[in-house]
Design an enzyme around this catalytic site. Structure first.
Site, short mmCIF file in Angstrom:
data_model
loop_
_atom_site.label_atom_id
_atom_site.label_comp_id
_atom_site.label_asym_id
_atom_site.label_seq_id
_atom_site.Cartn_x
_atom_site.Cartn_y
_atom_site.Cartn_z
N LYS A 1 0.84 -1.20 0.00
CA LYS A 1 0.00 0.00 0.00
C LYS A 1 0.88 1.25 0.00
CE LYS A 1 -0.33 0.07 5.05
NZ LYS A 1 -1.22 0.10 6.23
N TYR B 1 15.01 31.55 7.80
CA TYR B 1 13.99 32.46 8.30
C TYR B 1 14.06 32.64 9.81
CZ TYR B 1 11.83 32.00 3.71
OH TYR B 1 11.58 32.01 2.36
#
Length: 367
Positions: free
Chosen positions: A34, A258
């Site tokens: 999956k 940042y």
């Protein structure tokens, strides 16, 4: 040249499949692929698993099942997350086994007009997880409904363990006892259930008494240890790495990224790795990553950006330069488990993270 790559070692996939197959004796091996083969590329890893011992495959959705069948896989494929409102008949026509995960799902299949082939189903019984699965009070109704339907073939029962990654947790034995009771009840009602399975990766590796007719491992196939602290000889198949784009000096007291949340304590150099939160590096990874470059580890510093993050090279004694490979995890870098521990998560999530602009590169022959 790709700036950001996951290298998938097909020989490791083959090794892990054989290792698991050899551990389970006469039981069949359902390989769970999956989420695009746990982010390893279902179309590439499933054939390797099939060639090295996988008897069947498990996926989550109908779309995954159809995509897997389209690769040429001919062995049974079980799909366990679907809605009656979907085109489930397309899955039946493709020879996909559907999980009966509620009384409603059973009723829809029973009431459906006959198809060109029998509808093959496996009944998922809920034994404690309280997620998808038929509850005990509904067993008799569902088992009887399926028993009396001429166009449905029941392959068996299955369930999912909640605490198998905690050796010694009594919940595993409680669930196994409930599951055996479900099998006994189905047979007492005249429903044939030839193949029954409950073992996920940790139970496959540590509970041979629960192997039953088939096991259903997932993460272990990709080389990750499902139980912290144990080593079963699995080989991790994924390495995530980026090519450094910039190396530049930074002075003592200067910051990077940042907010300038990190500042250099001495003159040195920083390098930029082209992987950010858009690619799967969590912003919360700040200060938790150790990136491996040319045989040496370097700390990630400052905030993780959308497209890149920064590592500190000190005075760069080893001559790191633009173009060098920076390993985020796997291979020579942090293991997926080490990174998971640092991020307070699990290695399953870590290997599902590389996305965005990451390109897969396959190595080995799957032998």
């Amino acid at each position: 040249m790709n700036l950001l790559t996951t290298r998938i070692d097909l020989d490791a996939i083959a090794h892990n499949t054989r290792l698991l197959k050899n551990r389970v004796g006469a039981a069949k091996l359902m390989a769970v692929v999956k989420a695009d083969g746990y982010n390893h590329g279902m179309d590439r890893v499933a054939p390797v698993m099939a060639a090295n011992g996988a008897d069947a495959f498990g996926v989550a959705t109908i779309a995954e099942a159809l995509a897997l069948r389209a690769t040429g896989i001919t062995t049974p494929i079980l799909c366990w997350i679907w809605s009656p409102e979907q085109d489930w008949a397309a899955a039946v026509e493709a020879g996909i086994d559907l999980a009966v995960i509620s009384p409603r799902h059973a009723r829809v299949l029973v009431d459906a007009p006959p198809t060109s082939r029998a509808i093959r189903v496996s009944v998922k019984v809920d034994t404690a997880l309280h997620r998808s699965g038929v509850d005990e009070q509904d067993w008799d109704a569902v088992f009887t409904l399926l028993r009396d339907c001429g166009h449905i073939e029941v392959t068996g029962l299955f369930t999912h363990l909640s605490c198998a990654d905690e050796p010694g947790n009594p919940e595993t034995d409680h669930q196994a006892e409930t599951f055996r009771r479900a099998i006994d009840r189905a047979r007492a009602l005249g429903l044939e259930v030839p193949e029954n399975h409950l073992c996920n990766s940790p139970a496959t590796l540590t509970r041979p008494d629960l192997h039953m007719d088939m096991v259903r491992p997932g993460v272990a196939l990709y080389g990750l240890e499902p139980i912290p602290g144990l080593d079963h000889g699995l080989r991790p198949a994924m390495t995530w790495a980026g090519a450094i784009t910039v190396v530049k000096p930074i002075r003592k007291g200067e910051g990077t990224s940042y907010g300038l949340t990190w500042r250099a304590e001495a003159d040195g150099f920083v390098a930029v790795v082209p992987a950010g939160y858009a690619d799967g590096v969590p912003r919360a990874a700040q200060d938790h990553l150790r990136v491996h470059v040319n045989g040496h580890d370097y700390p990630q510093v400052g905030r993780v950006c959308m497209d890149q993050f920064v590592i500190f090279l000190g005075d760069n004694p080893h001559g790191v330069t633009a173009g060098d490979e920076a390993v985020i995890f796997g291979g020579t870098g942090m293991s997926a488990t080490e990174l998971a521990d640092a991020l307070a998560t699990i290695n399953y999530e870590v290997i599902c993270r590389p996305t965005g602009r990451t390109v897969r590169d396959y190595t080995g022959e799957g032998k």
